[in-house]
Enzyme design. Structure first.
Site, PDB file in Angstrom:
ATOM      1  CG  HIS A  81      11.769   5.882   0.129  1.00 24.46           C
ATOM      2  ND1 HIS A  81      11.064   4.778   0.544  1.00 24.46           N
ATOM      3  CD2 HIS A  81      12.237   6.482   1.242  1.00 24.46           C
ATOM      4  CE1 HIS A  81      11.113   4.704   1.861  1.00 24.46           C
ATOM      5  NE2 HIS A  81      11.811   5.727   2.312  1.00 24.46           N
ATOM      6  CD  GLN A 120       0.786   0.187   1.638  1.00 13.90           C
ATOM      7  OE1 GLN A 120       1.371   0.142   0.558  1.00 13.90           O
ATOM      8  NE2 GLN A 120       0.001  -0.785   2.062  1.00 13.90           N
ATOM      9  CG  HIS A 148       4.283   0.974  -3.257  1.00  8.56           C
ATOM     10  ND1 HIS A 148       4.665   1.956  -2.366  1.00  8.56           N
ATOM     11  CD2 HIS A 148       3.349   0.227  -2.615  1.00  8.56           C
ATOM     12  CE1 HIS A 148       4.000   1.802  -1.229  1.00  8.56           C
ATOM     13  NE2 HIS A 148       3.204   0.760  -1.350  1.00  8.56           N
ATOM     14  CB  CYS A 150       8.960   3.527  -6.543  1.00  6.04           C
ATOM     15  SG  CYS A 150       8.417   2.798  -5.002  1.00  6.04           S
TER      16      CYS A 150
HETATM   17 ZN    ZN Z   1       9.325   4.442  -3.633  1.00  5.46          ZN
END
Ligand code: ZN
Length: 188
Positions: A81, A120, A148, A150
Site C-alpha cells: 500500500h 502481512q 509496519h 507505514c
Molecule cells: Zn502500508
C-alpha cells in the site's frame, strides 16, 4: 516476472526526486537513483523465485512423524500500500509425515515471499501453503509478528503496535491439541 530494467527504474527514481523538489545533481543524490533501483530489484527478487527452486530437492525422508518448529525467522518485506517496510519475525511449524525440509530452506521460503510487495496476512498464508505443499506435512502453522513503518512513521503514528497474523492448515486447524502445542512452542 521479468528482470528489473535498472536503467529505466533509475530514470524513474530520478524523475521522482525532481518532482519532490530535490536537486538530483547534488553530491549526496548523484548515485541515488541507481542505488534505489538496485535496492528495489533485490527487495522484489522473490517474484523471480519459487519455493520449488528454493528447496532444490532439500527434502529428506525420515521414519518419524513429529512436530518441527523453527522460531524467530527474521522477516523483512515491503507493504504494497505504501512501499514502506514491515519487519519482524515469524515462526514456522509442521508435523512431518515422513518428509522434512532442510532447516535453512524454511527461512528461504519465507524470503521467497517476503521479497515481494506484500500484506502481512497474505505473506503468512503463502508461507504456510508452500511449506505444506513442499513437505506433504499433516499440518502446518505459521505465526508472524511485524511492525509496519507505514503505521509508525506516518498515518496513525503508532510506534509500538505489533501486528500478529497466523495461518494454520491441516491438523493445526482441525486438532485443538496440536494447535495448542504449536502456540506454546512458537509464542513463548
Ligand atoms: Zn502500508
Amino acid at each position: 516476472m521479468k528482470n528489473v530494467n535498472l536503467e529505466k527504474v533509475s530514470g524513474l527514481v530520478r524523475e521522482l526526486l525532481l518532482e519532490l523538489g530535490e536537486d538530483v545533481e547534488r553530491d549526496g543524490l548523484k548515485g541515488t537513483p541507481m542505488r534505489v533501483a538496485k535496492s528495489l530489484a533485490f527487495l522484489t527478487s522473490g517474484y523471480a523465485n519459487t519455493p520449488r527452486r528454493v528447496l532444490n530437492k532439500a527434502v529428506f525422508d525420515i521414519g518419524l512423524n513429529h512436530m518441527v518448529v523453527l522460531r524467530d525467522i527474521e522477516v523483512y518485506s515491503l507493504c504494497e500500500h505504501h512501499l514502506l517496510p514491515f519487519f519482524g519475525r515469524c515462526h514456522v511449524a509442521y508435523i512431518a509425515q515422513g518428509k522434512v525440509l532442510g532447516v535453512s530452506k524454511l527461512a528461504r521460503i519465507v524470503d521467497c515471499f517476503a521479497r515481494r510487495l506484500q500484506i502481512q496476512e497474505r505473506l503468512t498464508e503463502q508461507i504456510a501453503d508452500a511449506v505444506l505443499e513442499a513437505s506433504g506435512a499433516e499440518g502446518v502453522g505459521v505465526v508472524m509478528e511485524c511492525r509496519h513503518l507505514c503505521m509508525m512513521m506516518r498515518g496513525v503514528e503508532k510506534q509500538n503496535a505489533v501486528m500478529s497474523t497466523s495461518a494454520v492448515l491441516g491438523s493445526f486447524r482441525d486438532d485443538p491439541a496440536v494447535r495448542q502445542e504449536f502456540l506454546k512452542l512458537a509464542v513463548s
